[in-house]
Design an enzyme around this catalytic site. Structure first.
Site, mmCIF file in Angstrom:
data_model
loop_
_atom_site.group_PDB
_atom_site.id
_atom_site.type_symbol
_atom_site.label_atom_id
_atom_site.label_comp_id
_atom_site.label_asym_id
_atom_site.label_seq_id
_atom_site.Cartn_x
_atom_site.Cartn_y
_atom_site.Cartn_z
ATOM 1 N N CYS A 1 0.823 -1.227 0.000
ATOM 2 C CA CYS A 1 0.000 0.000 0.000
ATOM 3 C C CYS A 1 0.850 1.269 0.000
ATOM 4 C CB CYS A 1 -0.924 0.036 1.207
ATOM 5 S SG CYS A 1 -2.088 -1.312 1.216
ATOM 6 N N ASN B 1 -10.281 -0.142 -0.069
ATOM 7 C CA ASN B 1 -8.819 -0.032 -0.013
ATOM 8 C C ASN B 1 -8.244 -0.482 -1.361
ATOM 9 O OD1 ASN B 1 -6.077 -0.430 0.387
ATOM 10 N ND2 ASN B 1 -6.294 -1.463 2.353
ATOM 11 N N HIS C 1 -3.523 7.072 3.136
ATOM 12 C CA HIS C 1 -3.907 5.811 2.483
ATOM 13 C C HIS C 1 -5.287 5.420 3.001
ATOM 14 C CE1 HIS C 1 -4.161 1.814 1.095
ATOM 15 N NE2 HIS C 1 -3.856 1.243 2.243
HETATM 16 N N1 ACO Z 1 -18.479 -9.025 9.013
HETATM 17 C C1 ACO Z 1 -18.915 -9.285 10.255
HETATM 18 N N2 ACO Z 1 -18.088 -9.599 11.274
HETATM 19 C C2 ACO Z 1 -16.785 -9.632 11.021
HETATM 20 C C3 ACO Z 1 -16.257 -9.344 9.753
HETATM 21 C C4 ACO Z 1 -17.152 -9.029 8.725
HETATM 22 N N3 ACO Z 1 -16.760 -8.751 7.465
HETATM 23 N N4 ACO Z 1 -14.910 -9.433 9.806
HETATM 24 C C5 ACO Z 1 -14.596 -9.751 11.059
HETATM 25 N N5 ACO Z 1 -15.734 -9.885 11.808
HETATM 26 C C6 ACO Z 1 -15.856 -10.230 13.208
HETATM 27 C C7 ACO Z 1 -14.669 -10.987 13.744
HETATM 28 O O1 ACO Z 1 -14.792 -12.370 13.491
HETATM 29 C C8 ACO Z 1 -14.741 -10.657 15.204
HETATM 30 O O2 ACO Z 1 -15.708 -11.482 15.805
HETATM 31 P P1 ACO Z 1 -15.453 -12.097 17.295
HETATM 32 O O3 ACO Z 1 -15.316 -10.887 18.181
HETATM 33 O O4 ACO Z 1 -16.665 -12.914 17.505
HETATM 34 O O5 ACO Z 1 -14.178 -12.871 17.178
HETATM 35 C C9 ACO Z 1 -15.267 -9.226 15.240
HETATM 36 O O6 ACO Z 1 -15.920 -9.038 13.962
HETATM 37 C C10 ACO Z 1 -14.195 -8.185 15.403
HETATM 38 O O7 ACO Z 1 -13.152 -8.493 14.467
HETATM 39 P P2 ACO Z 1 -11.848 -7.654 14.378
HETATM 40 O O8 ACO Z 1 -10.926 -8.285 13.365
HETATM 41 O O9 ACO Z 1 -11.325 -7.382 15.749
HETATM 42 O O10 ACO Z 1 -12.458 -6.319 13.756
HETATM 43 P P3 ACO Z 1 -11.812 -4.898 13.608
HETATM 44 O O11 ACO Z 1 -12.678 -3.923 14.240
HETATM 45 O O12 ACO Z 1 -10.348 -4.897 13.938
HETATM 46 O O13 ACO Z 1 -11.935 -4.664 12.032
HETATM 47 C C11 ACO Z 1 -10.525 -4.686 10.079
HETATM 48 C C12 ACO Z 1 -11.250 -5.523 11.111
HETATM 49 C C13 ACO Z 1 -11.551 -3.889 9.333
HETATM 50 C C14 ACO Z 1 -9.781 -5.611 9.141
HETATM 51 C C15 ACO Z 1 -9.523 -3.729 10.793
HETATM 52 O O14 ACO Z 1 -8.792 -4.441 11.737
HETATM 53 C C16 ACO Z 1 -8.567 -3.034 9.865
HETATM 54 O O15 ACO Z 1 -8.961 -2.187 9.098
HETATM 55 N N6 ACO Z 1 -7.262 -3.358 9.989
HETATM 56 C C17 ACO Z 1 -6.147 -2.650 9.335
HETATM 57 C C18 ACO Z 1 -6.166 -2.632 7.843
HETATM 58 C C19 ACO Z 1 -4.901 -1.996 7.327
HETATM 59 O O16 ACO Z 1 -4.494 -0.912 7.715
HETATM 60 N N7 ACO Z 1 -4.190 -2.680 6.455
HETATM 61 C C20 ACO Z 1 -2.944 -2.160 5.971
HETATM 62 C C21 ACO Z 1 -3.054 -1.634 4.641
HETATM 63 S S1 ACO Z 1 -3.686 -2.849 3.534
HETATM 64 C C22 ACO Z 1 -2.415 -3.336 2.433
HETATM 65 O O17 ACO Z 1 -1.270 -3.035 2.589
HETATM 66 C C23 ACO Z 1 -2.826 -4.259 1.304
#
Ligand code: ACO
Length: 329
Positions: free
Chosen positions: A115, A286, A256
């Protein structure tokens, strides 16, 4: 004589027409529009069809850049593409783009920084121009992440989209405008927070790889999230310090587009009002290396960035890689 500055003299972008909505994703994995919108800020993303290769989309984006810059394609001497999802693994994406664009006089190569790819490519372009090795460099961020996204994994498939953004840089002897400072950083010990286990020379393509889906991108979301906010804010403070400026001097923040909550938390940590942060993640998701140049083009065409604007771009992604670039437009 002082070194010249490097100015960005044109912008362009292209996204596929097909829209994948949160409602569409509800039919594919166990998720909901409400969860996706609240946790990421994404409403929809664009997905390329088979014919919409990165070379094809890149050509359209680069033609807009050249038109807005008033530069002929034959005057482009270098093309650098940041991508993690090239049309093919060999040759580089930049070579295929050079051929499609007809940029006969350009050397072309890719930069692999996930990214952060666009800002890494921009820093390389700056170096080539300042050292006199290049005059007109097309800097491109191009992704077709839909091809490396696992549409059975709800934690990642809701995030990614396809698109291309680009700019053109050249030297400017007057030091009033152009790139004021830039900063790049990597922590390879954290590579496995965001990576593709299969498909390279260590785990070459195999039937097993298709079955265990290790060909697709994997991400430890919450851990990556925490690093993203801290590291992007650090990079912004670093480029501002290097230019002798403060967060108050920034007119537009282009982060980003990984997650709306990351954008808001980062702006707060830098000390920039969130209203100054440009957001289009709701429409495109993204798009990795394409997200910053796509946003830049949108800001320029909407008149949100005008001559003299101070623009702070900041990226974060797989590697882990991160970085920032401060520009006076
Ligand atoms: N729909 C419903 N529930 C979901 C989904 C979904 N799509 N995805 C995850 N959940 C659930 C999980 O299973 C979890 O359930 P549990 O509590 O029963 O275990 C709960 O939701 C919370 O999951 P988390 O992974 O803790 O959710 P979070 O709030 O962290 O959001 C996300 C996840 C959106 C991926 C976030 O962590 C994020 O944006 N991370 C960083 C992304 C980033 O910056 N990436 C770098 C750049 S990308 C690149 O370089 C290609």
């Amino acid at each position: 004589m002082k070194q010249p500055r490097v100015e960005l003299i044109g912008t362009g972008r292209h996204v596929p027409e097909h829209i994948l909505t949160n409602a569409d994703l509800e039919t594919m994995v166990d998720t909901s529009d409400k969860w996706i919108l609240e946790r990421t800020g994404i409403r929809e993303r664009r997905i390329a069809t088979a014919d919409e290769t990165l070379a094809f989309m890149g050509k359209l984006a680069c033609e807009q850049v050249l038109e807005s810059a008033g530069v002929d394609v034959m005057d482009v001497d270098t093309i650098i593409v940041g991508t993690a999802s090239p049309d093919r693994l060999l040759p580089s994406q930049a070579c295929d783009l050079q051929a499609t664009l007809g940029a006969e006089n350009a050397a072309a190569f890719d930069v692999g920084a996930a990214c952060s790819g666009f800002l890494y490519a921009l820093a390389v372009a700056e170096g080539l121009v300042v050292s006199g090795q290049a005059r007109h460099v097309l800097v491109v961020g191009a992704e077709r992440l839909s091809k490396i996204t696992d549409y059975q994994d709800r934690s990642t498939c809701i995030l990614f989209g396809d698109g291309v953004g680009a700019t053109l840089v050249r030297a400017r002897q007057e030091r009033d405008r152009g790139i004021l400072s830039s900063y790049l950083k990597t922590d390879g010990t954290l590579a496995e927070l965001l990576y593709r286990p299969g498909g390279g020379a260590v785990h070459p393509p195999s039937l097993e790889m298709l079955n265990d889906r290790s060909y697709y991108l994997r991400m430890a979301g919450p851990e990556t999230f925490k690093h993203a906010v801290v590291k992007m804010a650090d990079a912004c403070h670093e480029v501002l310090a290097r230019a002798g400026m403060s967060p108050d001097d920034v007119d537009v923040l282009i982060p980003h587009q990984a997650n709306l909550r990351i954008i808001e938390a980062t702006a707060k940590r830098i000390g920039i009002p969130v209203e100054k942060a440009f957001v289009n993640i709701d429409r495109y998701g993204n798009t990795s290396a394409a997200s910053i140049p796509m946003a830049l083009d949108e800001c320029v065409r909407e008149g949100r960035i005008t001559e003299g604007s101070t623009v702070l771009m900041v990226a974060f992604g797989g590697g882990l890689t991160w970085g920032a670039t401060l520009v006076r437009w």
